[in-house]
Design an enzyme around this catalytic site. Structure first.
Site, PDB file in Angstrom:
ATOM      1  N   SER A  18       0.818  -1.212   0.000  1.00 40.05           N
ATOM      2  CA  SER A  18       0.000   0.000   0.000  1.00 40.05           C
ATOM      3  C   SER A  18       0.853   1.265   0.000  1.00 40.05           C
ATOM      4  CB  SER A  18      -0.948  -0.018   1.206  1.00 40.05           C
ATOM      5  OG  SER A  18      -0.204  -0.175   2.404  1.00 40.05           O
ATOM      6  N   ALA A  52       9.267   9.518   1.980  1.00 39.89           N
ATOM      7  CA  ALA A  52       9.941  10.257   0.900  1.00 39.89           C
ATOM      8  C   ALA A  52       9.976  11.738   1.251  1.00 39.89           C
ATOM      9  CB  ALA A  52       9.233  10.017  -0.419  1.00 39.89           C
ATOM     10  N   GLN A  53      11.102  12.344   1.051  1.00 37.08           N
ATOM     11  CA  GLN A  53      11.267  13.741   1.457  1.00 37.08           C
ATOM     12  C   GLN A  53      11.344  14.687   0.262  1.00 37.08           C
ATOM     13  OE1 GLN A  53      14.604  14.222   4.118  1.00 37.08           O
ATOM     14  NE2 GLN A  53      13.850  12.746   5.590  1.00 37.08           N
ATOM     15  N   GLY A  55      10.936  14.841  -3.121  1.00 37.08           N
ATOM     16  CA  GLY A  55       9.805  15.144  -3.966  1.00 37.08           C
ATOM     17  C   GLY A  55       9.715  14.273  -5.198  1.00 37.08           C
ATOM     18  N   GLU A 120      17.922  18.679  -6.971  1.00 35.81           N
ATOM     19  CA  GLU A 120      18.658  17.578  -6.329  1.00 35.81           C
ATOM     20  C   GLU A 120      19.772  17.124  -7.255  1.00 35.81           C
ATOM     21  OE1 GLU A 120      16.186  14.510  -4.456  1.00 35.81           O
ATOM     22  OE2 GLU A 120      14.535  15.934  -4.518  1.00 35.81           O
ATOM     23  N   ASP A 226      10.396  -8.553  -0.085  1.00 40.79           N
ATOM     24  CA  ASP A 226       9.530  -9.736  -0.169  1.00 40.79           C
ATOM     25  C   ASP A 226       9.076 -10.035  -1.602  1.00 40.79           C
ATOM     26  OD1 ASP A 226       9.702  -9.766   2.621  1.00 40.79           O
ATOM     27  OD2 ASP A 226       7.838  -8.656   2.872  1.00 40.79           O
ATOM     28  N   HIS A 247      22.314   6.329  -0.282  1.00 42.27           N
ATOM     29  CA  HIS A 247      22.072   7.772  -0.205  1.00 42.27           C
ATOM     30  C   HIS A 247      23.253   8.392   0.522  1.00 42.27           C
ATOM     31  CE1 HIS A 247      20.288  11.665   0.412  1.00 42.27           C
ATOM     32  NE2 HIS A 247      19.241  11.305  -0.320  1.00 42.27           N
ATOM     33  N   ARG A 293      24.163  10.735  -7.285  1.00 44.80           N
ATOM     34  CA  ARG A 293      24.304  10.125  -5.961  1.00 44.80           C
ATOM     35  C   ARG A 293      25.435   9.118  -5.828  1.00 44.80           C
ATOM     36  NH1 ARG A 293      18.246   9.006  -4.138  1.00 44.80           N
ATOM     37  NH2 ARG A 293      17.984  11.261  -4.009  1.00 44.80           N
ATOM     38  N   HIS A 353      19.712   2.769   0.288  1.00 41.73           N
ATOM     39  CA  HIS A 353      18.526   3.618   0.109  1.00 41.73           C
ATOM     40  C   HIS A 353      17.522   3.065  -0.899  1.00 41.73           C
ATOM     41  CE1 HIS A 353      16.249   7.332  -0.015  1.00 41.73           C
ATOM     42  NE2 HIS A 353      16.500   7.505  -1.308  1.00 41.73           N
ATOM     43  N   GLU A 377       9.154   0.250  -6.693  1.00 44.44           N
ATOM     44  CA  GLU A 377      10.567  -0.085  -6.445  1.00 44.44           C
ATOM     45  C   GLU A 377      10.872  -1.573  -6.646  1.00 44.44           C
ATOM     46  OE1 GLU A 377      12.139   1.924  -3.017  1.00 44.44           O
ATOM     47  OE2 GLU A 377      13.981   0.718  -3.055  1.00 44.44           O
ATOM     48  N   ARG A 388      19.822   5.539 -10.100  1.00 44.38           N
ATOM     49  CA  ARG A 388      18.593   6.327 -10.272  1.00 44.38           C
ATOM     50  C   ARG A 388      18.836   7.817 -10.065  1.00 44.38           C
ATOM     51  NH1 ARG A 388      14.623   8.145  -6.469  1.00 44.38           N
ATOM     52  NH2 ARG A 388      15.739   7.036  -4.831  1.00 44.38           N
ATOM     53  N   SER A 393      11.798   8.163  -8.583  1.00 40.51           N
ATOM     54  CA  SER A 393      11.167   6.916  -8.154  1.00 40.51           C
ATOM     55  C   SER A 393       9.657   7.079  -7.958  1.00 40.51           C
ATOM     56  CB  SER A 393      11.811   6.448  -6.856  1.00 40.51           C
ATOM     57  OG  SER A 393      11.072   5.395  -6.331  1.00 40.51           O
ATOM     58  N   LEU A 394       9.266   8.126  -7.234  1.00 47.72           N
ATOM     59  CA  LEU A 394       7.828   8.371  -7.057  1.00 47.72           C
ATOM     60  C   LEU A 394       7.186   8.569  -8.423  1.00 47.72           C
ATOM     61  CD1 LEU A 394       7.948  10.835  -3.991  1.00 47.72           C
ATOM     62  CD2 LEU A 394       7.334   8.410  -3.958  1.00 47.72           C
TER      63      LEU A 394
HETATM   64  P1  FAD Z   1       6.586   1.253  -0.807  1.00 53.13           P
HETATM   65  O1  FAD Z   1       6.149   2.638  -0.687  1.00 53.13           O
HETATM   66  O2  FAD Z   1       7.773   0.852  -0.013  1.00 53.13           O
HETATM   67  O3  FAD Z   1       5.378   0.310  -0.409  1.00 53.13           O
HETATM   68  C1  FAD Z   1       5.565  -1.079  -0.269  1.00 53.13           C
HETATM   69  C2  FAD Z   1       4.331  -1.653   0.395  1.00 53.13           C
HETATM   70  O4  FAD Z   1       4.363  -3.074   0.335  1.00 53.13           O
HETATM   71  C3  FAD Z   1       4.218  -1.299   1.868  1.00 53.13           C
HETATM   72  O5  FAD Z   1       2.869  -1.036   2.134  1.00 53.13           O
HETATM   73  C4  FAD Z   1       4.634  -2.589   2.559  1.00 53.13           C
HETATM   74  O6  FAD Z   1       4.130  -2.748   3.850  1.00 53.13           O
HETATM   75  C5  FAD Z   1       4.064  -3.607   1.606  1.00 53.13           C
HETATM   76  N1  FAD Z   1       4.668  -4.943   1.647  1.00 53.13           N
HETATM   77  C6  FAD Z   1       5.958  -5.267   1.444  1.00 53.13           C
HETATM   78  N2  FAD Z   1       6.112  -6.604   1.522  1.00 53.13           N
HETATM   79  C7  FAD Z   1       4.889  -7.127   1.777  1.00 53.13           C
HETATM   80  C8  FAD Z   1       4.398  -8.442   1.976  1.00 53.13           C
HETATM   81  N3  FAD Z   1       5.190  -9.517   1.950  1.00 53.13           N
HETATM   82  N4  FAD Z   1       3.076  -8.610   2.206  1.00 53.13           N
HETATM   83  C9  FAD Z   1       2.247  -7.548   2.270  1.00 53.13           C
HETATM   84  N5  FAD Z   1       2.659  -6.271   2.101  1.00 53.13           N
HETATM   85  C10 FAD Z   1       3.963  -6.078   1.855  1.00 53.13           C
HETATM   86  N6  FAD Z   1      11.827   8.708  -4.090  1.00 53.13           N
HETATM   87  C11 FAD Z   1      11.535   9.814  -4.784  1.00 53.13           C
HETATM   88  O7  FAD Z   1      11.207   9.747  -5.970  1.00 53.13           O
HETATM   89  N7  FAD Z   1      11.563  11.035  -4.164  1.00 53.13           N
HETATM   90  C12 FAD Z   1      11.906  11.176  -2.864  1.00 53.13           C
HETATM   91  O8  FAD Z   1      11.907  12.277  -2.332  1.00 53.13           O
HETATM   92  C13 FAD Z   1      12.264  10.028  -2.125  1.00 53.13           C
HETATM   93  N8  FAD Z   1      12.649  10.119  -0.834  1.00 53.13           N
HETATM   94  C14 FAD Z   1      12.855   8.971  -0.125  1.00 53.13           C
HETATM   95  C15 FAD Z   1      13.149   9.042   1.236  1.00 53.13           C
HETATM   96  C16 FAD Z   1      13.281   7.891   1.986  1.00 53.13           C
HETATM   97  C17 FAD Z   1      13.599   7.986   3.466  1.00 53.13           C
HETATM   98  C18 FAD Z   1      13.138   6.622   1.379  1.00 53.13           C
HETATM   99  C19 FAD Z   1      13.281   5.361   2.180  1.00 53.13           C
HETATM  100  C20 FAD Z   1      12.889   6.540   0.020  1.00 53.13           C
HETATM  101  C21 FAD Z   1      12.742   7.703  -0.738  1.00 53.13           C
HETATM  102  N9  FAD Z   1      12.455   7.640  -2.097  1.00 53.13           N
HETATM  103  C22 FAD Z   1      12.184   8.782  -2.792  1.00 53.13           C
HETATM  104  C23 FAD Z   1      12.206   6.352  -2.749  1.00 53.13           C
HETATM  105  C24 FAD Z   1      10.686   6.127  -2.816  1.00 53.13           C
HETATM  106  O9  FAD Z   1      10.092   6.599  -1.639  1.00 53.13           O
HETATM  107  C25 FAD Z   1      10.328   4.671  -2.986  1.00 53.13           C
HETATM  108  O10 FAD Z   1      11.100   4.097  -4.008  1.00 53.13           O
HETATM  109  C26 FAD Z   1       8.856   4.544  -3.349  1.00 53.13           C
HETATM  110  O11 FAD Z   1       8.070   5.196  -2.387  1.00 53.13           O
HETATM  111  C27 FAD Z   1       8.477   3.094  -3.459  1.00 53.13           C
HETATM  112  O12 FAD Z   1       7.096   3.010  -3.576  1.00 53.13           O
HETATM  113  P2  FAD Z   1       6.424   1.574  -3.675  1.00 53.13           P
HETATM  114  O13 FAD Z   1       4.964   1.789  -3.719  1.00 53.13           O
HETATM  115  O14 FAD Z   1       7.073   0.805  -4.752  1.00 53.13           O
HETATM  116  O15 FAD Z   1       6.864   0.848  -2.308  1.00 53.13           O
HETATM  117  C1  SIN Z   2      16.021  12.778  -0.985  1.00 54.02           C
HETATM  118  O1  SIN Z   2      15.101  13.517  -0.654  1.00 54.02           O
HETATM  119  O2  SIN Z   2      17.216  13.077  -0.899  1.00 54.02           O
HETATM  120  C2  SIN Z   2      15.671  11.423  -1.531  1.00 54.02           C
HETATM  121  C3  SIN Z   2      15.173  11.584  -2.895  1.00 54.02           C
HETATM  122  C4  SIN Z   2      15.155  10.283  -3.644  1.00 54.02           C
HETATM  123  O3  SIN Z   2      15.508   9.236  -3.111  1.00 54.02           O
HETATM  124  O4  SIN Z   2      14.808  10.340  -4.822  1.00 54.02           O
END
Ligand code: FAD
Ligand code: SIN
Length: 538
Positions: A18, A52-53, A55, A120, A226, A247, A293, A353, A377, A388, A393-394
């Site tokens: 989610s 995510a911080q 943007g 960035e 997973d 990071h 990065r 990261h 991701e 990347r 990523s978002l």
């Molecule tokens: P996630 O948002 O990680 O969601 C994964 C979901 O799967 C979660 O709900 C989790 O609980 C669930 N899940 C996992 N395994 C299982 C399982 N076995 N069974 C059931 N549920 C499960 N990217 C940017 O583009 N800009 C940013 O500014 C940025 N800042 C970041 C800052 C931080 C601190 C971090 C950690 C990452 C950042 N990133 C950023 C990267 C970006 O946030 C992620 O790559 C992106 O949010 C991934 O989205 P997602 O939906 O693929 O996974």
């Molecule tokens: C950050 O805000 O520095 C993280 C951004 C990203 O992972 O894309």
């Protein structure tokens, strides 16, 4: 042995996860009238997305254009991005960001009302839309608010264990499909402490990243890879997993937690300084503190090794913004740890990261297994190549969710109602609490081996050392797994050891240094570009 026989839940599409990928995908498929359920292993907002911080990178200003964003992405990716994929994903960005705005995300704006654009590493222009430094939380909250109104079933504390495929059913003499395809999954219901079977015509893996394979990471505890492990066990190869992004700037803490200091802080003028208080990035790259990065993380690693210091520092005196107002989340978290970032340089170190590799997908999120989709991701589309670009990523998740949702709707329209009743889960006999200590030691050993031997600077010897340890750990953990009554720590450990080994095998395949994979044994780049692939694990 315990066998549970209960009515099985049944959906057209089951989404695991989610975060931004799972929620965006669910909204679009539910709008088309299909029965959609999201299962998530903790509470619904707990995801990488929520933290995510910086943007979301997208072209919105007059001085910017798609070609520049494409060029920056290709340069950061160090020659390995798929140029067609890059253009197709980035060009959809502006429309998808409009969707987010319609859903209620209020991006920060300037006093004159124009949208505020952050900068960035690796970006030639200001193009990062943000909600101060809590962009992920703002997006997650808006998506969850919309999901609540769309009739999507959302189950919290359900952990996806494994996919059930036609091939597996055929082996049990229960199959009705000659070719392989997804039939459903097993989930561990952590509150009821039992495993349930769910039937699904299609499954989306939106499980996020693999940061928890390392001792130090920016990722929350859910990031245990997973989905990658499940896909591998279901017969899929994984792609480019050696490219783990570190990071450059996380708050150095003796407790081991690694709070992210967003790169956007450097975008507003902060500078990395060495043990003598001198900026040092100019020596490494013309873009200095705003280099891609991989370059900045390696430079910090080099400076720390050279000086013997346990961190470098991020100095903030020449910033063009009011730190507390622009970065309230970073400010608060530094203050909590006794550092006033407006007065004292922030001690920082790199940490694991982001996973640039993952489950290979086409531009519609489909994988090589019929009915299985991957987005966010967990997936590897070809956008990121060997490294990347910040804030792509978002963007990738929200663009690919839209494309994937269209494709899954077509797939579902072509599916006949299934009559097969899936096999129930059979538990092992050993109580989960037995040998708990051994399992937590295994986890520590795994994370330590990955940090020490599969980090920013690698060598063949170190990778082989890691591989030997991980192979033993995998055998031990799997042996325990097949006899035990499952629980969340055991399921996570099984996935972590599987994916840690996949990362090492991918790294051993790459006989060059490119992007995030730097090895002292092959410091140059090979002329022939290749993506690494590691065959499925059982
Ligand atoms: P996630 O948002 O990680 O969601 C994964 C979901 O799967 C979660 O709900 C989790 O609980 C669930 N899940 C996992 N395994 C299982 C399982 N076995 N069974 C059931 N549920 C499960 N990217 C940017 O583009 N800009 C940013 O500014 C940025 N800042 C970041 C800052 C931080 C601190 C971090 C950690 C990452 C950042 N990133 C950023 C990267 C970006 O946030 C992620 O790559 C992106 O949010 C991934 O989205 P997602 O939906 O693929 O996974
Ligand atoms: C950050 O805000 O520095 C993280 C951004 C990203 O992972 O894309």
């Amino acid at each position: 042995m315990t066998v549970q026989n209960r009515p099985q839940k049944e959906y057209d599409l089951v989404i695991v996860g989610s975060g931004i990928a799972g929620l965006s995908f669910a909204l679009k498929v539910a709008e088309a009238g299909y029965r959609v359920a999201i299962f998530t292993k903790k509470t619904k907002a707990e995801s990488n997305t929520n933290y995510a911080q910086g943007g979301i990178a997208v072209v919105t200003s007059a001085g910017d254009d798609l070609d520049k964003h494409v060029q920056d992405t290709l340069e950061a990716g160090d020659g390995l991005c798929d140029a067609k994929v890059v253009r197709e994903i980035l060009q959809d960005g502006p429309e998808r960001v409009q969707d987010l705005i319609r859903m209620g995300v209020e991006f920060s704006s300037l006093e004159d009302g124009r949208i505020s654009l952050g900068k960035e590493g690796g970006h030639s222009k200001r193009r990062v839309l943000h909600v101060k430094d809590i962009t992920g939380k703002a997006i997650e909250d808006a998506l969850l608010a919309n999901i609540a109104a769309k009739g999507v079933d959302l189950f919290e504390h359900f952990f996806a264990i494994d996919l059930i495929t036609a091939k597996k059913l055929n082996k049990l003499g229960m199959g009705e499909s000659k070719s392989d395809r997804v039939e459903g999954l097993y989930f561990f219901d952590a509150e009821a402490n039992e495993v349930i079977t769910v039937t699904a015509s299609a499954v989306l893996l939106a499980t996020g990243g693999a940061g928890q394979t390392y001792l130090y990471t920016t990722n929350p505890s859910i990031a245990t890879a997973d989905g990658i492990a499940m896909a591998s066990r279901a017969g899929l190869s994984v792609m480019n997993l050696e490219f783990i992004q570190f990071h450059p700037t996380t708050l150095h803490s003796l407790q081991g937690d690694r709070f992210l200091i967003t790169e956007a802080v450097r975008g507003e003028g902060a500078k990395l300084i060495d043990a003598h208080g001198k900026p040092f990035l100019k020596k490494y790259h013309p873009l200095a503190d705003l280099a891609p990065r991989d370059v900045v993380a390696r430079a910090i690693d080099r400076e720390m090794k050279r000086s013997g210091a346990s961190c470098v520092r991020l100095d903030t005196p020449n910033m063009k913004v009011d730190f507390k107002d622009r970065f309230p989340n970073v400010y608060e978290n530094c203050m909590k740890r006794g550092i006033d970032p407006t007065k004292t340089p922030i001690p920082v170190v790199p940490a694991a990261h982001y996973s640039c590799g993952g489950v290979p997908t086409s531009l519609d999120c489909s994988t090589k297994l019929a009915g299985l989709y991957a987005c966010g991701e967990v997936a590897c589309t070809g956008l990121h190549g060997a490294n990347r670009l910040a804030s792509n990523s978002l963007l990738e998740a929200v663009v690919m969710a839209h494309r994937g949702a269209e494709s899954v709707c077509k797939y579902l329209a072509g599916q006949k109602k299934r009559s097969v009743c899936l096999p129930e889960w059979v538990d092992g006999d050993v109580p989960a609490s037995d040998e708990r200590v051994v399992l937590s030691h295994n986890l520590e050993e795994l994370k330590r081996a990955m940090w020490d031997y599969v980090g920013i600077v690698r060598s063949t010897k170190r990778l082989e050392r890691a591989h030997a340890r991980l192979r033993n750990l995998r055998r031990e953990i799997n042996e325990y797994y097949w006899n035990a009554k499952v629980d969340v720590p055991l399921l996570e450990l099984r996935n972590l050891v599987c994916v840690a080994e996949l990362i090492v095998l991918s790294a051993l395949q790459r006989k060059e240094s490119r992007g995030l994979h730097f090895t002292i044994d092959y410091p140059d780049q090979t002329a022939k570009l290749k993506n690494t692939r590691v065959a499925p694990r059982t």
